[in-house]
Scaffold this motif. Sequence first.
Motif, PDB file in Angstrom:
ATOM      1  N   LYS A  63      -0.397  16.223   9.336  1.00  0.00           N
ATOM      2  CA  LYS A  63       0.955  16.763   9.219  1.00  0.00           C
ATOM      3  C   LYS A  63       1.677  16.079   8.056  1.00  0.00           C
ATOM      4  O   LYS A  63       1.449  14.893   7.792  1.00  0.00           O
ATOM      5  CB  LYS A  63       1.727  16.540  10.518  1.00  0.00           C
ATOM      6  CG  LYS A  63       1.147  17.313  11.682  1.00  0.00           C
ATOM      7  CD  LYS A  63       1.915  17.049  12.941  1.00  0.00           C
ATOM      8  CE  LYS A  63       1.251  17.819  14.086  1.00  0.00           C
ATOM      9  NZ  LYS A  63       1.934  17.589  15.351  1.00  0.00           N
ATOM     10  N   HIS A  64       2.558  16.820   7.399  1.00  0.00           N
ATOM     11  CA  HIS A  64       3.230  16.269   6.220  1.00  0.00           C
ATOM     12  C   HIS A  64       4.108  15.065   6.547  1.00  0.00           C
ATOM     13  O   HIS A  64       4.290  14.194   5.712  1.00  0.00           O
ATOM     14  CB  HIS A  64       4.033  17.350   5.483  1.00  0.00           C
ATOM     15  CG  HIS A  64       5.310  17.730   6.128  1.00  0.00           C
ATOM     16  ND1 HIS A  64       5.365  18.623   7.171  1.00  0.00           N
ATOM     17  CD2 HIS A  64       6.574  17.326   5.892  1.00  0.00           C
ATOM     18  CE1 HIS A  64       6.623  18.757   7.546  1.00  0.00           C
ATOM     19  NE2 HIS A  64       7.372  17.994   6.792  1.00  0.00           N
ATOM     20  N   ASN A  65       4.615  14.989   7.776  1.00  0.00           N
ATOM     21  CA  ASN A  65       5.435  13.826   8.119  1.00  0.00           C
ATOM     22  C   ASN A  65       4.595  12.546   8.207  1.00  0.00           C
ATOM     23  O   ASN A  65       5.134  11.454   8.117  1.00  0.00           O
ATOM     24  CB  ASN A  65       6.263  14.069   9.383  1.00  0.00           C
ATOM     25  CG  ASN A  65       5.434  14.380  10.600  1.00  0.00           C
ATOM     26  OD1 ASN A  65       4.242  14.635  10.504  1.00  0.00           O
ATOM     27  ND2 ASN A  65       6.089  14.388  11.748  1.00  0.00           N
ATOM     28  N   SER A  66       3.280  12.688   8.349  1.00  0.00           N
ATOM     29  CA  SER A  66       2.401  11.509   8.323  1.00  0.00           C
ATOM     30  C   SER A  66       2.422  10.867   6.944  1.00  0.00           C
ATOM     31  O   SER A  66       2.486   9.641   6.820  1.00  0.00           O
ATOM     32  CB  SER A  66       0.966  11.891   8.677  1.00  0.00           C
ATOM     33  OG  SER A  66       0.880  12.361   9.996  1.00  0.00           O
ATOM     34  N   ILE A  67       2.392  11.700   5.908  1.00  0.00           N
ATOM     35  CA  ILE A  67       2.422  11.187   4.538  1.00  0.00           C
ATOM     36  C   ILE A  67       3.719  10.421   4.307  1.00  0.00           C
ATOM     37  O   ILE A  67       3.720   9.318   3.759  1.00  0.00           O
ATOM     38  CB  ILE A  67       2.297  12.336   3.499  1.00  0.00           C
ATOM     39  CG1 ILE A  67       1.059  13.209   3.755  1.00  0.00           C
ATOM     40  CG2 ILE A  67       2.317  11.773   2.080  1.00  0.00           C
ATOM     41  CD1 ILE A  67      -0.265  12.508   3.631  1.00  0.00           C
ATOM     42  N   SER A  68       4.812  10.986   4.759  1.00  0.00           N
ATOM     43  CA  SER A  68       6.119  10.335   4.617  1.00  0.00           C
ATOM     44  C   SER A  68       6.120   8.963   5.298  1.00  0.00           C
ATOM     45  O   SER A  68       6.581   7.976   4.715  1.00  0.00           O
ATOM     46  CB  SER A  68       7.207  11.216   5.220  1.00  0.00           C
ATOM     47  OG  SER A  68       8.454  10.563   5.157  1.00  0.00           O
ATOM     48  N   LYS A  97       6.481   5.269   3.476  1.00  0.00           N
ATOM     49  CA  LYS A  97       7.572   4.364   3.851  1.00  0.00           C
ATOM     50  C   LYS A  97       7.038   3.057   4.413  1.00  0.00           C
ATOM     51  O   LYS A  97       7.781   2.097   4.585  1.00  0.00           O
ATOM     52  CB  LYS A  97       8.480   5.028   4.882  1.00  0.00           C
ATOM     53  CG  LYS A  97       9.289   6.173   4.326  1.00  0.00           C
ATOM     54  CD  LYS A  97      10.098   6.835   5.434  1.00  0.00           C
ATOM     55  CE  LYS A  97      10.843   8.043   4.912  1.00  0.00           C
ATOM     56  NZ  LYS A  97      11.507   8.772   6.007  1.00  0.00           N
ATOM     57  N   GLY A  98       5.747   3.034   4.754  1.00  0.00           N
ATOM     58  CA  GLY A  98       5.151   1.840   5.325  1.00  0.00           C
ATOM     59  C   GLY A  98       5.402   1.675   6.805  1.00  0.00           C
ATOM     60  O   GLY A  98       5.188   0.600   7.356  1.00  0.00           O
ATOM     61  N   THR A  99       5.850   2.745   7.474  1.00  0.00           N
ATOM     62  CA  THR A  99       6.150   2.636   8.903  1.00  0.00           C
ATOM     63  C   THR A  99       4.929   2.865   9.786  1.00  0.00           C
ATOM     64  O   THR A  99       4.927   2.447  10.941  1.00  0.00           O
ATOM     65  CB  THR A  99       7.263   3.617   9.326  1.00  0.00           C
ATOM     66  OG1 THR A  99       6.882   4.941   8.959  1.00  0.00           O
ATOM     67  CG2 THR A  99       8.574   3.271   8.651  1.00  0.00           C
ATOM     68  N   ASN A 100       3.906   3.519   9.257  1.00  0.00           N
ATOM     69  CA  ASN A 100       2.659   3.749  10.011  1.00  0.00           C
ATOM     70  C   ASN A 100       1.461   3.311   9.170  1.00  0.00           C
ATOM     71  O   ASN A 100       1.499   3.390   7.939  1.00  0.00           O
ATOM     72  CB  ASN A 100       2.486   5.228  10.359  1.00  0.00           C
ATOM     73  CG  ASN A 100       3.434   5.690  11.442  1.00  0.00           C
ATOM     74  OD1 ASN A 100       4.160   4.897  12.027  1.00  0.00           O
ATOM     75  ND2 ASN A 100       3.428   6.982  11.702  1.00  0.00           N
ATOM     76  N   ALA A 101       0.420   2.894   9.855  1.00  0.00           N
ATOM     77  CA  ALA A 101      -0.820   2.511   9.183  1.00  0.00           C
ATOM     78  C   ALA A 101      -1.711   3.743   9.009  1.00  0.00           C
ATOM     79  O   ALA A 101      -1.620   4.702   9.773  1.00  0.00           O
ATOM     80  CB  ALA A 101      -1.550   1.455  10.002  1.00  0.00           C
ATOM     81  N   ILE A 102      -2.559   3.682   8.004  1.00  0.00           N
ATOM     82  CA  ILE A 102      -3.477   4.786   7.727  1.00  0.00           C
ATOM     83  C   ILE A 102      -4.868   4.426   8.236  1.00  0.00           C
ATOM     84  O   ILE A 102      -5.386   3.355   7.922  1.00  0.00           O
ATOM     85  CB  ILE A 102      -3.556   5.072   6.215  1.00  0.00           C
ATOM     86  CG1 ILE A 102      -2.179   5.339   5.627  1.00  0.00           C
ATOM     87  CG2 ILE A 102      -4.487   6.248   5.935  1.00  0.00           C
ATOM     88  CD1 ILE A 102      -2.164   5.460   4.116  1.00  0.00           C
ATOM     89  N   MET A 161       0.818  -1.190   0.000  1.00  0.00           N
ATOM     90  CA  MET A 161       0.000   0.000   0.000  1.00  0.00           C
ATOM     91  C   MET A 161       0.862   1.254   0.000  1.00  0.00           C
ATOM     92  O   MET A 161       0.517   2.242  -0.647  1.00  0.00           O
ATOM     93  CB  MET A 161      -0.935  -0.010   1.207  1.00  0.00           C
ATOM     94  CG  MET A 161      -1.900   1.120   1.187  1.00  0.00           C
ATOM     95  SD  MET A 161      -3.150   1.009   2.447  1.00  0.00           S
ATOM     96  CE  MET A 161      -2.325   1.795   3.772  1.00  0.00           C
ATOM     97  N   ALA A 162       1.972   1.225   0.684  1.00  0.00           N
ATOM     98  CA  ALA A 162       2.856   2.389   0.759  1.00  0.00           C
ATOM     99  C   ALA A 162       3.332   2.800  -0.632  1.00  0.00           C
ATOM    100  O   ALA A 162       3.316   3.987  -0.980  1.00  0.00           O
ATOM    101  CB  ALA A 162       4.046   2.081   1.660  1.00  0.00           C
ATOM    102  N   GLU A 163       3.721   1.814  -1.437  1.00  0.00           N
ATOM    103  CA  GLU A 163       4.199   2.099  -2.787  1.00  0.00           C
ATOM    104  C   GLU A 163       3.094   2.686  -3.660  1.00  0.00           C
ATOM    105  O   GLU A 163       3.347   3.578  -4.470  1.00  0.00           O
ATOM    106  CB  GLU A 163       4.753   0.832  -3.434  1.00  0.00           C
ATOM    107  CG  GLU A 163       6.026   0.341  -2.806  1.00  0.00           C
ATOM    108  CD  GLU A 163       6.461  -1.001  -3.343  1.00  0.00           C
ATOM    109  OE1 GLU A 163       5.756  -1.584  -4.197  1.00  0.00           O
ATOM    110  OE2 GLU A 163       7.514  -1.485  -2.910  1.00  0.00           O
ATOM    111  N   LYS A 164       1.884   2.196  -3.504  1.00  0.00           N
ATOM    112  CA  LYS A 164       0.756   2.705  -4.294  1.00  0.00           C
ATOM    113  C   LYS A 164       0.438   4.147  -3.908  1.00  0.00           C
ATOM    114  O   LYS A 164       0.150   4.975  -4.774  1.00  0.00           O
ATOM    115  CB  LYS A 164      -0.486   1.830  -4.110  1.00  0.00           C
ATOM    116  CG  LYS A 164      -0.386   0.476  -4.765  1.00  0.00           C
ATOM    117  CD  LYS A 164      -0.447   0.621  -6.263  1.00  0.00           C
ATOM    118  CE  LYS A 164      -0.499  -0.741  -6.908  1.00  0.00           C
ATOM    119  NZ  LYS A 164      -0.584  -0.668  -8.350  1.00  0.00           N
ATOM    120  N   LEU A 165       0.483   4.448  -2.628  1.00  0.00           N
ATOM    121  CA  LEU A 165       0.237   5.823  -2.182  1.00  0.00           C
ATOM    122  C   LEU A 165       1.260   6.765  -2.811  1.00  0.00           C
ATOM    123  O   LEU A 165       0.899   7.808  -3.368  1.00  0.00           O
ATOM    124  CB  LEU A 165       0.283   5.921  -0.657  1.00  0.00           C
ATOM    125  CG  LEU A 165       0.161   7.327  -0.064  1.00  0.00           C
ATOM    126  CD1 LEU A 165      -1.134   8.001  -0.506  1.00  0.00           C
ATOM    127  CD2 LEU A 165       0.240   7.265   1.447  1.00  0.00           C
TER     128      LEU A 165
END
Length: 99
Positions: A26-31, A35-40, A1-5
């Motif tokens: 916050k823009h760091n959320s998108i980052s 990167k796949g480090t946080n879930a949406i 999913m991270a790559e698709k985003l």
Amino acid sequence: MAEKLLYYRKKKGITQRQLAESIGVKHNSISAWEKGTNAIDIEVLYRICCVLGISISDIYGRYGSYGADDLSFTERQIIEAYRGQPEMQTAVQRVLDIR
């Protein structure tokens, strides 16, 4: 999913900051999501899809019977509607000059 985003954000031509501002995070959320480090959260994911003009299926890489990255969510809806209305197919083909 991270790559698709990441793919769809870049395809739309917007920065992480622009996407973040448009969905209220916050823009760091998108980052972190890219990167796949946080879930949406699903609600936030829906807002992202609205901004990017895609479906949640696009983000998860599931395309039904189409499978083409170049079809937007709206284009897939049009194709599905076309397939479901055989009585209108002849008229659509005439309008589009398809033989």
